[in-house]
Write a protein that holds these residues in place. Structure first.
Motif, PDB file in Angstrom:
ATOM      1  N   GLU A   1     -32.209 -18.980 -41.217  1.00 34.34           N
ATOM      2  CA  GLU A   1     -32.310 -18.778 -42.666  1.00 34.34           C
ATOM      3  C   GLU A   1     -31.143 -17.997 -43.255  1.00 34.34           C
ATOM      4  O   GLU A   1     -30.912 -18.034 -44.457  1.00 34.34           O
ATOM      5  N   THR A   2     -30.386 -17.296 -42.407  1.00 36.10           N
ATOM      6  CA  THR A   2     -29.219 -16.551 -42.897  1.00 36.10           C
ATOM      7  C   THR A   2     -27.928 -17.348 -42.763  1.00 36.10           C
ATOM      8  O   THR A   2     -26.857 -16.857 -43.103  1.00 36.10           O
ATOM      9  N   GLY A   3     -28.034 -18.565 -42.224  1.00 41.77           N
ATOM     10  CA  GLY A   3     -26.854 -19.398 -42.033  1.00 41.77           C
ATOM     11  C   GLY A   3     -26.173 -19.209 -40.694  1.00 41.77           C
ATOM     12  O   GLY A   3     -25.146 -19.818 -40.427  1.00 41.77           O
ATOM     13  N   GLN A   4     -26.748 -18.362 -39.836  1.00 43.56           N
ATOM     14  CA  GLN A   4     -26.173 -18.108 -38.511  1.00 43.56           C
ATOM     15  C   GLN A   4     -26.551 -19.228 -37.549  1.00 43.56           C
ATOM     16  O   GLN A   4     -27.686 -19.713 -37.543  1.00 43.56           O
ATOM     17  N   SER A   5     -25.611 -19.640 -36.723  1.00 45.55           N
ATOM     18  CA  SER A   5     -25.856 -20.666 -35.714  1.00 45.55           C
ATOM     19  C   SER A   5     -26.832 -20.133 -34.669  1.00 45.55           C
ATOM     20  O   SER A   5     -26.733 -18.987 -34.231  1.00 45.55           O
ATOM     21  N   VAL A   6     -27.798 -20.971 -34.278  1.00 46.55           N
ATOM     22  CA  VAL A   6     -28.819 -20.611 -33.303  1.00 46.55           C
ATOM     23  C   VAL A   6     -28.990 -21.775 -32.335  1.00 46.55           C
ATOM     24  O   VAL A   6     -28.925 -22.938 -32.744  1.00 46.55           O
TER      25      VAL A   6
END
Length: 96
Positions: A47-52
């Motif tokens: 949701e924060t735009g960080q790759s997971v």
């Protein structure tokens, strides 16, 4: 207390010391430790735009392999080390 996530680089580093032909299993549920077969690796964005990256178990009926070996649960600190209870002397046919 901040929660730090394992990164893909951390995972690769840990896996690099392992036998490359060994199957990869997932240990789940510290209160009822079970081993599960992995079937997918999926990259997404949170949701924060960080790759997971997600490691997923399969959907087949045989994905759950059974109980986690006790030594693995102990190593993960999910169970305390336990020693078998002392054996009682066997009774003879005469009941003594």
């Amino acid at each position: 207390m901040p929660h730090t996530e394992m990164t893909v680089g951390d995972l690769i580093g840990l896996l690099s010391a392992c036998d490359r032909s060994a199957p990869v299993l997932q240990a789940m549920n510290p209160f009822f430790p079970m081993a599960h077969r992995l079937s997918q690796v999926v990259q997404s964005v949170d949701e924060t735009g960080q790759s997971v990256v997600y490691l997923a178990e399969g959907r087949d009926a045989d994905t759950q392999l059974g109980h986690l070996p006790p030594e693995v649960a102990v190593e993960l600190a999910w169970q305390p080390p336990v020693q078998a209870p002392p054996r009682r002397p066997r009774r003879t046919a005469s009941g003594k």
